[in-house]
Design a protein around this motif. Structure first.
Motif, mmCIF file in Angstrom:
data_model
loop_
_atom_site.group_PDB
_atom_site.id
_atom_site.type_symbol
_atom_site.label_atom_id
_atom_site.label_comp_id
_atom_site.label_asym_id
_atom_site.label_seq_id
_atom_site.Cartn_x
_atom_site.Cartn_y
_atom_site.Cartn_z
ATOM 1 N N ASN A 161 -56.097 68.205 -15.118
ATOM 2 C CA ASN A 161 -57.460 68.738 -15.110
ATOM 3 C C ASN A 161 -57.670 69.774 -16.205
ATOM 4 O O ASN A 161 -58.710 69.805 -16.862
ATOM 5 C CB ASN A 161 -57.791 69.346 -13.749
ATOM 6 C CG ASN A 161 -58.118 68.296 -12.715
ATOM 7 O OD1 ASN A 161 -58.443 67.158 -13.043
ATOM 8 N ND2 ASN A 161 -58.033 68.663 -11.444
ATOM 9 N N SER A 199 -45.767 67.664 -7.153
ATOM 10 C CA SER A 199 -46.719 67.292 -6.113
ATOM 11 C C SER A 199 -47.982 66.728 -6.766
ATOM 12 O O SER A 199 -48.223 66.929 -7.958
ATOM 13 C CB SER A 199 -47.088 68.519 -5.272
ATOM 14 O OG SER A 199 -47.788 69.464 -6.064
ATOM 15 N N GLU A 200 -48.778 66.028 -5.962
ATOM 16 C CA GLU A 200 -50.058 65.547 -6.490
ATOM 17 C C GLU A 200 -50.934 66.708 -6.919
ATOM 18 O O GLU A 200 -51.665 66.616 -7.928
ATOM 19 C CB GLU A 200 -50.785 64.720 -5.433
ATOM 20 C CG GLU A 200 -50.223 63.327 -5.236
ATOM 21 C CD GLU A 200 -51.139 62.465 -4.384
ATOM 22 O OE1 GLU A 200 -52.298 62.241 -4.815
ATOM 23 O OE2 GLU A 200 -50.715 62.045 -3.303
ATOM 24 N N LEU A 201 -50.860 67.818 -6.197
ATOM 25 C CA LEU A 201 -51.652 68.995 -6.531
ATOM 26 C C LEU A 201 -51.283 69.518 -7.917
ATOM 27 O O LEU A 201 -52.157 69.825 -8.737
ATOM 28 C CB LEU A 201 -51.439 70.080 -5.472
ATOM 29 C CG LEU A 201 -52.299 71.345 -5.622
ATOM 30 C CD1 LEU A 201 -53.770 71.016 -5.419
ATOM 31 C CD2 LEU A 201 -51.846 72.395 -4.612
ATOM 32 N N GLU A 202 -49.973 69.600 -8.196
ATOM 33 C CA GLU A 202 -49.535 70.103 -9.501
ATOM 34 C C GLU A 202 -49.881 69.113 -10.603
ATOM 35 O O GLU A 202 -50.311 69.513 -11.694
ATOM 36 C CB GLU A 202 -48.030 70.382 -9.493
ATOM 37 C CG GLU A 202 -47.531 70.998 -10.783
ATOM 38 C CD GLU A 202 -46.060 71.391 -10.733
ATOM 39 O OE1 GLU A 202 -45.378 71.244 -11.755
ATOM 40 O OE2 GLU A 202 -45.591 71.848 -9.664
ATOM 41 N N TRP A 203 -49.687 67.826 -10.333
ATOM 42 C CA TRP A 203 -50.047 66.800 -11.323
ATOM 43 C C TRP A 203 -51.524 66.916 -11.693
ATOM 44 O O TRP A 203 -51.886 66.954 -12.865
ATOM 45 C CB TRP A 203 -49.745 65.401 -10.778
ATOM 46 C CG TRP A 203 -50.227 64.308 -11.681
ATOM 47 C CD1 TRP A 203 -51.476 63.743 -11.693
ATOM 48 C CD2 TRP A 203 -49.507 63.676 -12.743
ATOM 49 N NE1 TRP A 203 -51.566 62.795 -12.683
ATOM 50 C CE2 TRP A 203 -50.369 62.728 -13.332
ATOM 51 C CE3 TRP A 203 -48.195 63.807 -13.220
ATOM 52 C CZ2 TRP A 203 -49.974 61.925 -14.399
ATOM 53 C CZ3 TRP A 203 -47.808 62.995 -14.285
ATOM 54 C CH2 TRP A 203 -48.690 62.076 -14.860
ATOM 55 N N ASN A 204 -52.371 66.980 -10.676
ATOM 56 C CA ASN A 204 -53.809 67.044 -10.920
ATOM 57 C C ASN A 204 -54.203 68.323 -11.651
ATOM 58 O O ASN A 204 -55.092 68.294 -12.517
ATOM 59 C CB ASN A 204 -54.572 66.938 -9.600
ATOM 60 C CG ASN A 204 -54.472 65.549 -8.989
ATOM 61 O OD1 ASN A 204 -54.194 64.568 -9.681
ATOM 62 N ND2 ASN A 204 -54.671 65.462 -7.683
ATOM 63 N N PHE A 205 -53.563 69.429 -11.319
ATOM 64 C CA PHE A 205 -53.867 70.700 -11.975
ATOM 65 C C PHE A 205 -53.608 70.617 -13.476
ATOM 66 O O PHE A 205 -54.457 70.993 -14.292
ATOM 67 C CB PHE A 205 -53.020 71.810 -11.351
ATOM 68 C CG PHE A 205 -53.083 73.120 -12.096
ATOM 69 C CD1 PHE A 205 -54.263 73.840 -12.179
ATOM 70 C CD2 PHE A 205 -51.953 73.632 -12.724
ATOM 71 C CE1 PHE A 205 -54.323 75.049 -12.865
ATOM 72 C CE2 PHE A 205 -51.998 74.833 -13.411
ATOM 73 C CZ PHE A 205 -53.196 75.540 -13.484
ATOM 74 N N HIS A 217 -45.696 65.567 -16.384
ATOM 75 C CA HIS A 217 -47.144 65.708 -16.249
ATOM 76 C C HIS A 217 -47.737 66.404 -17.470
ATOM 77 O O HIS A 217 -48.829 66.051 -17.929
ATOM 78 C CB HIS A 217 -47.520 66.443 -14.969
ATOM 79 C CG HIS A 217 -46.693 67.641 -14.621
ATOM 80 N ND1 HIS A 217 -45.553 68.025 -15.297
ATOM 81 C CD2 HIS A 217 -46.845 68.565 -13.621
ATOM 82 C CE1 HIS A 217 -45.040 69.107 -14.739
ATOM 83 N NE2 HIS A 217 -45.810 69.452 -13.719
ATOM 84 N N THR A 270 -62.125 73.315 -16.407
ATOM 85 C CA THR A 270 -62.150 72.200 -15.447
ATOM 86 C C THR A 270 -63.506 72.070 -14.772
ATOM 87 O O THR A 270 -63.710 71.149 -13.984
ATOM 88 C CB THR A 270 -61.063 72.364 -14.376
ATOM 89 O OG1 THR A 270 -61.395 73.457 -13.508
ATOM 90 C CG2 THR A 270 -59.704 72.603 -14.993
ATOM 91 N N GLU A 316 -46.153 73.142 -17.460
ATOM 92 C CA GLU A 316 -45.242 73.202 -16.314
ATOM 93 C C GLU A 316 -43.964 72.450 -16.651
ATOM 94 O O GLU A 316 -43.972 71.489 -17.420
ATOM 95 C CB GLU A 316 -45.900 72.596 -15.075
ATOM 96 C CG GLU A 316 -47.192 73.288 -14.634
ATOM 97 C CD GLU A 316 -46.950 74.661 -14.050
ATOM 98 O OE1 GLU A 316 -45.786 75.000 -13.764
ATOM 99 O OE2 GLU A 316 -47.940 75.400 -13.873
#
Length: 248
Positions: free
Chosen positions: A116, A107-113, A159, A69, A99
């Motif tokens: 990325n 969450s947005e954090l998990e989506w982005n992770f 995701h 990333t 996941e």
């Protein structure tokens, strides 16, 4: 220049393999080295065991820590590969995360992770080696997608499905753009594979017509084929490697 397909021989070619600390990445690094490639094995965690296994079998490899990333990590990985072995002929992007979270709880954090690592990370690695491959007039890139990106998921979350579907689509762009330069890019789409990442997942042997889960070597040998001169009339495909779970 015409490149007819021929037998697998990776002698004097240099291959970068991400996600090489275990699973599909490790098996792929070992398979490429077996056929003569100089391997740059990378991961966030230690790749020492992978490098040792290659060297014990008379192969040539170095390890490097790389977060896919981070563009600067990837640039360092590519620089080290060129300084150690010369031009890069092969890139395999096996680094990834999976996941199972359902849509309501992502969450947005998990989506982005997930995006990325799986999608952005794959792109950044391709972007880093692609100009040099075009300049050299040859290169093979193989990305690791997933059956989930084709069928909408088996157990994984949306995701993950989206990230792997994006990888499959991106392969087509690079394949069309790279074809005039003899740069080939393909993907493999594994079904359920027995790795540390999936050991607690409820996969069952009877899910596939072949009545077994995949092993990392099943995927690695397919990647080897697409990385070699045996596949010189194949570009822009996503190869299903899933024991018959998806037949197309």
């Amino acid at each position: 220049m015409t490149f007819k397909s021929g037998k697998i021989d990776l002698t004097n070619q240099t291959a970068i393999v991400t996600g090489a600390s275990g699973g599909i990445g490790r098996a792929t690094a070992i398979a490429l080295a077996r056929e003569g490639a100089n391997v740059v094995a990378s991961d966030l965690t230690s790749v020492d065991e992978t490098v040792l296994l290659i060297k014990e079998n008379a192969g040539n490899a170095i390890g490097v820590k790389c977060d896919v990333t981070k563009k600067e990590d990837i640039q360092n990985m590519v620089r080290l590969a060129v300084e150690t072995f010369g031009d890069i002929s092969i890139l395999v992007t096996a680094a990834g995360v999976c996941e199972r979270t359902g849509s309501d709880d992502i969450s947005e954090l998990e989506w982005n992770f997930v995006q990325n690592v799986n999608l952005k990370g794959t792109f950044l690695c391709c972007q880093a080696v692609y100009p040099k491959m075009k300049e050299n007039g040859y290169g093979k890139i193989v990305t690791v997608g997933s059956i989930a990106g084709k069928v909408g998921g088996v157990i994984s979350g949306p995701h993950y499905v989206a990230s792997k579907g994006g990888v499959h689509a991106m392969v087509k762009w690079f394949a069309q753009d790279g074809a005039p330069h003899n740069v080939y890019i393909n993907a493999v789409a594994p079904g359920p594979v027995r790795t540390n990442m999936t050991e607690d997942w409820p996969y069952r042997d009877e899910m596939s017509p072949l009545k077994r889960l995949g092993e990392p070597e099943d995927i690695a040998e397919s990647v080897l084929f697409l990385s070699s001169q045996a596949s010189n009339w194949i570009t822009g495909i996503t190869l299903d490697v899933n024991g018959g779970m998806l037949m197309s």
